[in-house]
Design a protein around this motif. Structure first.
Motif, PDB file in Angstrom:
ATOM      1  N   HIS A  11       0.832  -1.208   0.000  1.00  0.00           N
ATOM      2  CA  HIS A  11       0.000   0.000   0.000  1.00  0.00           C
ATOM      3  C   HIS A  11       0.866   1.259   0.000  1.00  0.00           C
ATOM      4  CE1 HIS A  11      -3.268  -2.764   1.018  1.00  0.00           C
ATOM      5  NE2 HIS A  11      -4.111  -1.780   0.798  1.00  0.00           N
ATOM      6  N   GLN A  36      -0.199   2.343  -3.503  1.00  0.00           N
ATOM      7  CA  GLN A  36      -1.395   3.160  -3.315  1.00  0.00           C
ATOM      8  C   GLN A  36      -1.074   4.631  -3.123  1.00  0.00           C
ATOM      9  OE1 GLN A  36      -4.809   2.122  -0.473  1.00  0.00           O
ATOM     10  NE2 GLN A  36      -3.740   3.712   0.654  1.00  0.00           N
ATOM     11  N   ASN A  37      -0.199   4.941  -2.174  1.00  0.00           N
ATOM     12  CA  ASN A  37       0.047   6.344  -1.849  1.00  0.00           C
ATOM     13  C   ASN A  37       0.748   7.118  -2.963  1.00  0.00           C
ATOM     14  OD1 ASN A  37      -1.218   5.788   0.526  1.00  0.00           O
ATOM     15  ND2 ASN A  37       0.616   5.792   1.792  1.00  0.00           N
ATOM     16  N   THR A  44      -2.635   4.818   6.663  1.00  0.00           N
ATOM     17  CA  THR A  44      -2.427   3.561   5.946  1.00  0.00           C
ATOM     18  C   THR A  44      -1.917   2.483   6.889  1.00  0.00           C
ATOM     19  OG1 THR A  44      -1.903   4.807   3.927  1.00  0.00           O
ATOM     20  CG2 THR A  44      -1.236   2.498   3.990  1.00  0.00           C
ATOM     21  N   ASN A  77      -4.142  -0.810   7.611  1.00  0.00           N
ATOM     22  CA  ASN A  77      -3.641  -2.103   7.154  1.00  0.00           C
ATOM     23  C   ASN A  77      -3.460  -3.092   8.289  1.00  0.00           C
ATOM     24  OD1 ASN A  77      -1.544  -0.797   4.461  1.00  0.00           O
ATOM     25  ND2 ASN A  77      -3.714  -1.179   4.575  1.00  0.00           N
TER      26      ASN A  77
END
Length: 316
Positions: free
Chosen positions: A92, A96-97, A236, A240
């Motif tokens: 992530h 993602q970021n 995050t 997570n």
């Protein structure tokens, strides 16, 4: 005059109305949060120090923690879940970021057509249920009736398709990327809001100096949104290490194949509630939940006291 001034100040303080309405408005939230979050957390921490012996709860101190880390069966499952959780988090952070930041930078470009439509389209998956997202992607990636092989065949890449959710080496990555797809709208919107908050004077000064395009983003805008990036990173991390729903929906409570997608959330679920032939153990489940709480607390403290203070803050 000097003698009257303190008296007048004290009289004004006595006449100042008490703002009881603040407590009235805060009370429902405090009561609900305490009942739903604080008390269960305290009970979970307390239960991790007890065990059931002959039908009675007996205080055993750190014996449950010793079992979790010392017993080969428990330790193997715990370290496997913890390692998978870190991989889940790193994917992530690495996928993602950065993509969310890039999308926010593109959407903040002046004159971009259909920007509102793009924002809605990217953020819409975030509003969907974990169950819906998990089942849809499980159907899409199915090698039997999924549409992924057909779509990859259209672009001549069908040879690269495989039963990713059924392979030990790719299952965790596939589930992580599905989670990235669902939640990429959160960093995008937070960064987008931070970019819009940058004063126009700063952008105009950069343009006068000849700094435009991506150079302007990396040299001017990126340093200004570092606090927002830090907030996204810690969100995050917390999200997570609290994850459960998507893995459970796509891979089941056993987090197959062969527990390669097992994370702390699914490990906690099987331990506390039991699954198939495994009986539920509330004491060991509370112990795992306590470890999860300590991991998240440690990460948040590192961010608050170690990283946030070093982020350069710009004031205008």
């Amino acid at each position: 005059m000097t003698d009257l001034a303190p008296d007048q100040g004290g009289e004004a303080a006595r006449r100042r109305p008490r703002r009881w309405h603040i407590l009235v408005f805060l009370a429902p939230t405090v009561i609900i949060y305490t009942a739903v979050m604080i008390l269960p957390l305290i009970e979970t921490l307390r239960q991790s120090f007890f065990n059931v012996v002959d039908g009675e709860h007996v205080f055993v101190g750190f014996a449950n923690f010793a079992t979790l880390f010392g017993d080969p069966r428990w330790a193997a499952d715990f370290w496997n879940a913890l390692g998978n959780n870190f991989i889940f988090f790193l994917i992530h952070m690495a996928v993602q970021n950065p993509i969310g930041i890039a999308l926010a930078a593109l959407l903040s470009l002046p004159g971009l057509r259909f920007a509102a439509f793009y924002r809605t389209a990217f953020f819409l998956p975030t509003l969907l249920s974990f169950v819906i997202v998990g089942f849809i992607w499980k159907l899409i990636l199915s090698p039997i009736w999924g549409v992924a092989p057909w779509l990859m065949d259209l672009v001549g890449m069908k040879a690269l398709f495989g039963p990713w959710l059924g392979k030990s080496g790719s299952a965790l990555i596939a589930v992580s990327l599905v989670s990235v797809w669902q939640f990429i709208g959160i960093p995008m919107m937070l960064i987008y809001a931070a970019l819009l908050n940058i004063p126009e004077e700063v952008i105009e000064a950069a343009e006068i100096d000849g700094v435009t395009g991506w150079g302007q983003f990396f040299k001017i805008k990126l340093p200004l949104i570092l606090p927002a990036i830090g907030i996204i990173s810690i969100l995050t991390f917390v999200g997570n290490f609290n994850a459960f729903d998507l893995v459970y929906t796509m891979q089941g409570a056993l987090a197959g194949p062969d527990k390669t997608t097992d994370i702390l959330g699914t490990f906690l679920y099987r331990t506390f509630f039991g699954f198939q032939l495994q009986l539920g153990d509330q004491s060991m489940g509370a112990t795992i939940a306590t470890i999860m709480f300590l991991i998240i607390l440690t990460g948040v403290c590192i961010y608050l006291f170690g990283i946030q203070r070093r982020i350069r803050r710009y004031q205008f």
